[in-house]
Design a protein around this motif. Sequence first.
Motif, PDB file in Angstrom:
ATOM      1  N   GLY A  24       0.768  -1.190  -0.104  1.00  9.91           N
ATOM      2  CA  GLY A  24       0.137   0.084  -0.028  1.00  9.91           C
ATOM      3  C   GLY A  24       0.796   1.253  -0.117  1.00  9.91           C
ATOM      4  O   GLY A  24       0.323   2.287  -0.697  1.00  9.91           O
ATOM      5  N   LEU A  25       1.935   1.149   0.695  1.00 10.81           N
ATOM      6  CA  LEU A  25       2.881   2.170   0.661  1.00 10.81           C
ATOM      7  C   LEU A  25       3.529   2.587  -0.730  1.00 10.81           C
ATOM      8  O   LEU A  25       3.552   3.804  -1.111  1.00 10.81           O
ATOM      9  CB  LEU A  25       3.927   2.117   1.737  1.00 10.81           C
ATOM     10  CG  LEU A  25       5.124   3.293   2.063  1.00 10.81           C
ATOM     11  CD1 LEU A  25       4.096   4.320   2.569  1.00 10.81           C
ATOM     12  CD2 LEU A  25       6.140   2.872   2.894  1.00 10.81           C
ATOM     13  N   ALA A  26       3.911   1.406  -1.248  1.00  7.06           N
ATOM     14  CA  ALA A  26       4.292   1.777  -2.548  1.00  7.06           C
ATOM     15  C   ALA A  26       3.185   2.428  -3.269  1.00  7.06           C
ATOM     16  O   ALA A  26       3.218   3.291  -4.329  1.00  7.06           O
ATOM     17  CB  ALA A  26       4.839   0.520  -3.391  1.00  7.06           C
ATOM     18  N   ALA A  27       2.033   1.832  -3.298  1.00  5.64           N
ATOM     19  CA  ALA A  27       0.926   2.515  -4.279  1.00  5.64           C
ATOM     20  C   ALA A  27       0.655   4.077  -3.743  1.00  5.64           C
ATOM     21  O   ALA A  27       0.292   4.965  -4.667  1.00  5.64           O
ATOM     22  CB  ALA A  27      -0.606   1.974  -4.024  1.00  5.64           C
ATOM     23  N   VAL A  28       0.751   4.425  -2.442  1.00  8.57           N
ATOM     24  CA  VAL A  28       0.741   5.870  -1.878  1.00  8.57           C
ATOM     25  C   VAL A  28       1.797   6.686  -2.838  1.00  8.57           C
ATOM     26  O   VAL A  28       1.740   7.832  -3.167  1.00  8.57           O
ATOM     27  CB  VAL A  28       0.911   5.994  -0.392  1.00  8.57           C
ATOM     28  CG1 VAL A  28       1.093   7.187  -0.177  1.00  8.57           C
ATOM     29  CG2 VAL A  28      -0.376   5.301   0.130  1.00  8.57           C
ATOM     30  N   TYR A  29       3.104   6.066  -2.925  1.00  9.07           N
ATOM     31  CA  TYR A  29       4.288   6.828  -3.461  1.00  9.07           C
ATOM     32  C   TYR A  29       3.614   7.044  -5.124  1.00  9.07           C
ATOM     33  O   TYR A  29       3.836   8.207  -5.471  1.00  9.07           O
ATOM     34  CB  TYR A  29       5.498   5.908  -3.749  1.00  9.07           C
ATOM     35  CG  TYR A  29       6.376   6.055  -2.323  1.00  9.07           C
ATOM     36  CD1 TYR A  29       5.863   6.141  -1.119  1.00  9.07           C
ATOM     37  CD2 TYR A  29       7.718   6.184  -2.622  1.00  9.07           C
ATOM     38  CE1 TYR A  29       6.686   6.199   0.052  1.00  9.07           C
ATOM     39  CE2 TYR A  29       8.441   6.031  -1.361  1.00  9.07           C
ATOM     40  CZ  TYR A  29       7.953   6.192  -0.272  1.00  9.07           C
ATOM     41  OH  TYR A  29       8.698   6.487   0.949  1.00  9.07           O
ATOM     42  N   VAL A  30       3.197   6.034  -5.752  1.00 12.09           N
ATOM     43  CA  VAL A  30       2.675   6.123  -7.201  1.00 12.09           C
ATOM     44  C   VAL A  30       1.601   7.268  -7.224  1.00 12.09           C
ATOM     45  O   VAL A  30       1.662   8.294  -7.805  1.00 12.09           O
ATOM     46  CB  VAL A  30       2.108   4.799  -7.673  1.00 12.09           C
ATOM     47  CG1 VAL A  30       1.659   5.210  -9.064  1.00 12.09           C
ATOM     48  CG2 VAL A  30       3.321   3.864  -7.997  1.00 12.09           C
ATOM     49  N   LEU A  31       0.483   7.248  -6.218  1.00  9.38           N
ATOM     50  CA  LEU A  31      -0.310   8.344  -6.033  1.00  9.38           C
ATOM     51  C   LEU A  31      -0.091   9.895  -5.857  1.00  9.38           C
ATOM     52  O   LEU A  31      -0.418  10.379  -6.555  1.00  9.38           O
ATOM     53  CB  LEU A  31      -1.353   7.677  -5.238  1.00  9.38           C
ATOM     54  CG  LEU A  31      -2.641   8.495  -4.783  1.00  9.38           C
ATOM     55  CD1 LEU A  31      -3.703   8.371  -6.238  1.00  9.38           C
ATOM     56  CD2 LEU A  31      -3.491   7.932  -3.730  1.00  9.38           C
ATOM     57  N   ALA A  32       0.918   9.689  -4.982  1.00  6.91           N
ATOM     58  CA  ALA A  32       1.220  11.041  -4.480  1.00  6.91           C
ATOM     59  C   ALA A  32       2.222  11.748  -5.601  1.00  6.91           C
ATOM     60  O   ALA A  32       1.976  12.803  -5.830  1.00  6.91           O
ATOM     61  CB  ALA A  32       1.987  11.047  -3.274  1.00  6.91           C
ATOM     62  N   LEU A  33       3.164  10.871  -6.317  1.00  6.89           N
ATOM     63  CA  LEU A  33       4.189  11.416  -6.930  1.00  6.89           C
ATOM     64  C   LEU A  33       3.544  11.612  -8.455  1.00  6.89           C
ATOM     65  O   LEU A  33       3.768  12.574  -9.112  1.00  6.89           O
ATOM     66  CB  LEU A  33       5.370  10.381  -7.086  1.00  6.89           C
ATOM     67  CG  LEU A  33       6.062  10.461  -5.737  1.00  6.89           C
ATOM     68  CD1 LEU A  33       7.313   9.553  -5.962  1.00  6.89           C
ATOM     69  CD2 LEU A  33       6.267  11.704  -5.257  1.00  6.89           C
ATOM     70  N   GLY A  34       2.636  10.838  -8.832  1.00  8.01           N
ATOM     71  CA  GLY A  34       2.063  10.616 -10.232  1.00  8.01           C
ATOM     72  C   GLY A  34       0.696  11.489 -10.418  1.00  8.01           C
ATOM     73  O   GLY A  34       0.462  11.640 -11.541  1.00  8.01           O
ATOM     74  N   PHE A  35      -0.055  11.247  -9.474  1.00 12.88           N
ATOM     75  CA  PHE A  35      -1.606  11.445  -9.598  1.00 12.88           C
ATOM     76  C   PHE A  35      -2.076  12.478  -8.577  1.00 12.88           C
ATOM     77  O   PHE A  35      -3.398  12.534  -8.514  1.00 12.88           O
ATOM     78  CB  PHE A  35      -2.267  10.396  -9.435  1.00 12.88           C
ATOM     79  CG  PHE A  35      -2.095   9.046 -10.564  1.00 12.88           C
ATOM     80  CD1 PHE A  35      -2.334   9.138 -11.793  1.00 12.88           C
ATOM     81  CD2 PHE A  35      -1.161   8.181 -10.345  1.00 12.88           C
ATOM     82  CE1 PHE A  35      -2.023   8.189 -12.918  1.00 12.88           C
ATOM     83  CE2 PHE A  35      -0.603   7.278 -11.244  1.00 12.88           C
ATOM     84  CZ  PHE A  35      -1.079   7.292 -12.450  1.00 12.88           C
TER      85      PHE A  35
END
Lengths: 231, 38
Positions: A24-35
Amino acid sequence: MTLPVAARSIVSRGLATSAVALAGLAAVYVLALGFTPVEARQGLAQKIFYLHVPAAWSALLAFSLVGIASALYLWLLDPRLDRFAAASAEVGVAFSAVMLTTGPIWAKPIWGTWWTWDARLTLTLFLFFLFVGYLALRAAVQDPAERARFSAVVGILGMLLVPFVHLSVYLFRTLHPTPVVLKPSAPSLPPEMLRTLLISTLVFTVLYIGLVTVRYGIALAEEAREAPDAA
Amino acid sequence: MPPDNGGYMIAAYVVTAVILVGYALAMWRRARRAVGSD
């Protein structure tokens, strides 16, 4: 010697929960940095907020629960409460380390300085050292009953500091921003930013639960190993 | 035009990952030692 099935099961559940949370933390990184949009005034440094605030939330949650479990331990003398308090304190210190490193990294480009001795930052650092001391105390005292009793008192004192940390931005003149979500009025964030912040907070909370569960299971297993020697 | 401070953001994201993943791995190793050598 056979370890209690409970310890093994608790550790397995904790590890599985932690693994899910790290994904989930990896997904948060993608969400925060990319979206999630870039804030116009602060630029990309504002995205540190999506880690700093959930880490602060998890640390303060952990230390509050240490205090509650400690108070209940002094009342009920149930070793499970002491075990939980110790686990929560250790995980809380890890989240505090995230809070106390990401905060200055954000402050340097925004405030122009890594650190300032204002009320919020100073109280947070004090809270961190108090719980490092709590862990040192636990390591130093050998007798389990004494260790639980002494550390419970420190845990309660630490919990009493948590409201002051949260309210310090209102009680004192400080550079630190006031809360944007945990406040009486509606959250003051655009919906995309609020969504990322809430998801990140949920992930950090699940990680807290997973890590505390593993740490609790480890303590249970270690106690089971030590029990025959003590007898 | 937002300020150019992406390096600080990257530093914070790397530090957070190192602390949390490192702690989780340390916990995993401790759990294996505590439960695994039965």
